[in-house]
Motif scaffolding. Structure first.
Motif, PDB file in Angstrom:
ATOM      1  N   LEU A  54      10.753   4.771  23.392  1.00 28.01           N
ATOM      2  CA  LEU A  54       9.376   4.589  22.929  1.00 28.01           C
ATOM      3  C   LEU A  54       8.362   4.534  24.075  1.00 28.01           C
ATOM      4  N   LYS A  55       8.802   4.238  25.274  1.00 37.35           N
ATOM      5  CA  LYS A  55       7.888   4.209  26.412  1.00 37.35           C
ATOM      6  C   LYS A  55       7.337   5.595  26.725  1.00 37.35           C
ATOM      7  N   ASP A  56       8.163   6.635  26.552  1.00 37.31           N
ATOM      8  CA  ASP A  56       7.745   7.997  26.882  1.00 37.31           C
ATOM      9  C   ASP A  56       8.570   8.989  26.062  1.00 37.31           C
ATOM     10  N   PRO A  57       8.356   9.041  24.742  1.00 36.34           N
ATOM     11  CA  PRO A  57       9.211   9.873  23.889  1.00 36.34           C
ATOM     12  C   PRO A  57       9.149  11.355  24.191  1.00 36.34           C
ATOM     13  N   GLY A  58       8.003  11.847  24.702  1.00 33.54           N
ATOM     14  CA  GLY A  58       7.882  13.278  24.989  1.00 33.54           C
ATOM     15  C   GLY A  58       8.773  13.756  26.110  1.00 33.54           C
ATOM     16  N   SER A  59       9.310  12.847  26.905  1.00 31.18           N
ATOM     17  CA  SER A  59      10.188  13.237  28.014  1.00 31.18           C
ATOM     18  C   SER A  59      11.665  13.166  27.612  1.00 31.18           C
ATOM     19  N   GLN A  60      11.923  13.031  26.313  1.00 35.24           N
ATOM     20  CA  GLN A  60      13.301  12.953  25.814  1.00 35.24           C
ATOM     21  C   GLN A  60      13.645  14.234  25.049  1.00 35.24           C
TER      22      GLN A  60
ATOM     23  N   GLU B  64       8.425  19.570  32.472  1.00 36.50           N
ATOM     24  CA  GLU B  64       7.015  19.597  32.840  1.00 36.50           C
ATOM     25  C   GLU B  64       6.196  18.834  31.799  1.00 36.50           C
ATOM     26  N   LYS B  65       5.248  18.053  32.282  1.00 40.01           N
ATOM     27  CA  LYS B  65       4.385  17.320  31.357  1.00 40.01           C
ATOM     28  C   LYS B  65       3.210  18.197  30.952  1.00 40.01           C
ATOM     29  N   ASP B  66       3.561  19.241  30.189  1.00 40.73           N
ATOM     30  CA  ASP B  66       2.611  20.262  29.773  1.00 40.73           C
ATOM     31  C   ASP B  66       2.038  19.920  28.399  1.00 40.73           C
ATOM     32  N   ASN B  67       1.419  20.918  27.749  1.00 40.49           N
ATOM     33  CA  ASN B  67       0.817  20.689  26.430  1.00 40.49           C
ATOM     34  C   ASN B  67       1.858  20.301  25.388  1.00 40.49           C
ATOM     35  N   ALA B  68       3.026  20.956  25.443  1.00 41.90           N
ATOM     36  CA  ALA B  68       4.078  20.643  24.475  1.00 41.90           C
ATOM     37  C   ALA B  68       4.515  19.186  24.624  1.00 41.90           C
ATOM     38  N   TYR B  69       4.653  18.743  25.862  1.00 42.10           N
ATOM     39  CA  TYR B  69       5.024  17.349  26.128  1.00 42.10           C
ATOM     40  C   TYR B  69       3.963  16.398  25.582  1.00 42.10           C
ATOM     41  N   ARG B  70       2.698  16.673  25.880  1.00 43.12           N
ATOM     42  CA  ARG B  70       1.620  15.783  25.454  1.00 43.12           C
ATOM     43  C   ARG B  70       1.500  15.745  23.930  1.00 43.12           C
ATOM     44  N   GLU B  71       1.616  16.918  23.300  1.00 43.16           N
ATOM     45  CA  GLU B  71       1.516  16.969  21.849  1.00 43.16           C
ATOM     46  C   GLU B  71       2.665  16.211  21.182  1.00 43.16           C
ATOM     47  N   MET B  72       3.875  16.404  21.711  1.00 49.23           N
ATOM     48  CA  MET B  72       5.025  15.721  21.127  1.00 49.23           C
ATOM     49  C   MET B  72       4.953  14.214  21.367  1.00 49.23           C
ATOM     50  N   ASN B  73       4.483  13.834  22.542  1.00 54.40           N
ATOM     51  CA  ASN B  73       4.335  12.413  22.853  1.00 54.40           C
ATOM     52  C   ASN B  73       3.362  11.753  21.874  1.00 54.40           C
ATOM     53  N   GLU B  74       2.241  12.406  21.643  1.00 53.42           N
ATOM     54  CA  GLU B  74       1.231  11.849  20.747  1.00 53.42           C
ATOM     55  C   GLU B  74       1.738  11.815  19.308  1.00 53.42           C
ATOM     56  N   TYR B  75       2.465  12.864  18.923  1.00 53.50           N
ATOM     57  CA  TYR B  75       3.006  12.918  17.560  1.00 53.50           C
ATOM     58  C   TYR B  75       3.993  11.777  17.315  1.00 53.50           C
ATOM     59  N   LEU B  76       4.923  11.590  18.241  1.00 54.10           N
ATOM     60  CA  LEU B  76       5.954  10.582  18.053  1.00 54.10           C
ATOM     61  C   LEU B  76       5.392   9.169  18.115  1.00 54.10           C
ATOM     62  N   LYS B  77       4.413   8.960  18.966  1.00 51.20           N
ATOM     63  CA  LYS B  77       3.785   7.650  19.014  1.00 51.20           C
ATOM     64  C   LYS B  77       3.028   7.369  17.713  1.00 51.20           C
ATOM     65  N   GLY B  78       2.478   8.429  17.117  1.00 47.97           N
ATOM     66  CA  GLY B  78       1.823   8.272  15.819  1.00 47.97           C
ATOM     67  C   GLY B  78       2.814   7.932  14.725  1.00 47.97           C
ATOM     68  N   VAL B  79       4.006   8.553  14.788  1.00 50.65           N
ATOM     69  CA  VAL B  79       5.062   8.232  13.825  1.00 50.65           C
ATOM     70  C   VAL B  79       5.491   6.781  13.975  1.00 50.65           C
ATOM     71  N   TYR B  80       5.672   6.362  15.200  1.00 52.90           N
ATOM     72  CA  TYR B  80       6.078   4.979  15.464  1.00 52.90           C
ATOM     73  C   TYR B  80       5.052   3.982  14.922  1.00 52.90           C
ATOM     74  N   ARG B  81       3.778   4.307  15.067  1.00 52.84           N
ATOM     75  CA  ARG B  81       2.732   3.393  14.612  1.00 52.84           C
ATOM     76  C   ARG B  81       2.739   3.216  13.101  1.00 52.84           C
ATOM     77  N   LYS B  82       3.350   4.166  12.368  1.00 51.18           N
ATOM     78  CA  LYS B  82       3.426   4.032  10.912  1.00 51.18           C
ATOM     79  C   LYS B  82       4.350   2.895  10.483  1.00 51.18           C
ATOM     80  N   TYR B  83       5.292   2.532  11.374  1.00 51.32           N
ATOM     81  CA  TYR B  83       6.208   1.442  11.058  1.00 51.32           C
ATOM     82  C   TYR B  83       6.451   0.623  12.327  1.00 51.32           C
ATOM     83  N   ASN B  84       5.459  -0.170  12.682  1.00 52.16           N
ATOM     84  CA  ASN B  84       5.567  -0.980  13.897  1.00 52.16           C
ATOM     85  C   ASN B  84       5.775  -2.458  13.581  1.00 52.16           C
ATOM     86  N   ASN B  85       6.214  -2.745  12.358  1.00 54.50           N
ATOM     87  CA  ASN B  85       6.418  -4.125  11.933  1.00 54.50           C
ATOM     88  C   ASN B  85       7.767  -4.265  11.233  1.00 54.50           C
TER      89      ASN B  85
END
Length: 271
Positions: A214-220, A239-260
């Protein structure tokens, strides 16, 4: 027949009937779970889970949203957040879950240090008592029915001298309430549950694994699976390119849906 012998016969019949009622039958108990998936939002979600008693000392608790049952489940509640299975046996429990294609199971002792209140009340036609416990960083209150001699309960709750009809966290985030009890089940979920696909790990290890992800999901590297079984594989290019940034933001958004989650250390991602 003497009075003493007659009393002994009555005692034997009572003991036999009580034992028969409690342990010769298997039960399915359906619980309605109301919970708040996101800490910062007031909205609640509802799911249904089932407890099956398999013997005096063994039970299985699981989500069955994907199955056809007598409970009428609304379409918007088809996606399951509570994706875990718990098997209680001999004062221990096994927690089965999956995270990023890792199917894991860990084993721990059941917590049974309940503080029972002797006051009684009525709940859905049953005479119940109140008990309290601290579990997974939350304080819980349970209402149990001594007339139903089942000491296994939903989730990791166990050890009360009667079936738990309702248990809720005192912070208001989670509530389990029995909605149906079926005796003498002919088919068990245990018959189809594939325990051999799960890898035994220490709880601390899976906590660390999830925390690091969860600290950096786009690098997994990982595999996404939605509720319909569709799969999508993602590989980090290095590489921390657009694909990395987009996936990182997507997964963090998924995580925020169930953070409790119920257990604040075990985060289950929903794809």
């Amino acid at each position: 027949m003497s009075k003493l012998k007659f009393k002994n016969v009555l005692f034997f019949i009572f003991l036999f009937c009580g034992t028969f009622f409690g342990f010769s039958q298997n039960y399915q108990i359906i619980y309605k779970i109301s919970f708040r998936p996101q800490k910062e939002k007031p909205e609640y979600k509802t799911e249904y889970m089932r407890l099956e008693t398999l013997s005096k000392s063994k039970s299985i608790f699981y989500n069955f949203l994907s199955k056809k049952d007598s409970i009428d489940i609304q379409e918007e509640n088809k996606i399951s957040y509570l994706k875990f299975t718990i098997i209680q046996e001999n004062k221990n429990y096994k927690y089965y879950g999956n995270f990023n294609d890792l199917y894991f199971v860990f084993n721990e002792p059941l917590k049974t240090d309940w503080k029972v209140n002797n006051n009684t009340s009525d709940f859905n036609g049953y005479k119940v008592q109140e008990a309290k416990i601290e579990l997974d960083g939350r304080r819980w209150t349970a209402l149990f029915a001594p007339e139903i001699p089942i000491n296994s309960g939903p989730y990791k709750f166990s050890g009360l001298p009667g079936l738990i009809l309702k248990v809720y966290s005192e912070d208001g985030d989670y509530s389990f309430e029995m909605v149906e009890l079926i005796k003498n089940i002919s088919e068990s979920y245990m018959d189809s549950f594939r325990t051999n696909k799960f890898v035994m790990v220490k709880k601390k290890k899976i906590q660390t694994f999830i925390f690091n992800f969860l600290k950096d999901p786009g690098s997994q590297n990982f595999k996404l699976v939605n509720s319909y079984g569709d799969e999508f594989g993602y590989s980090f290019s290095g590489e921390k390119d657009n694909a990395y940034r987009e996936m990182n933001e997507y997964l963090k958004g998924v995580y925020r849906k169930y953070n409790n989650p119920i257990d604040g250390q075990i985060y289950l991602l929903i794809f």
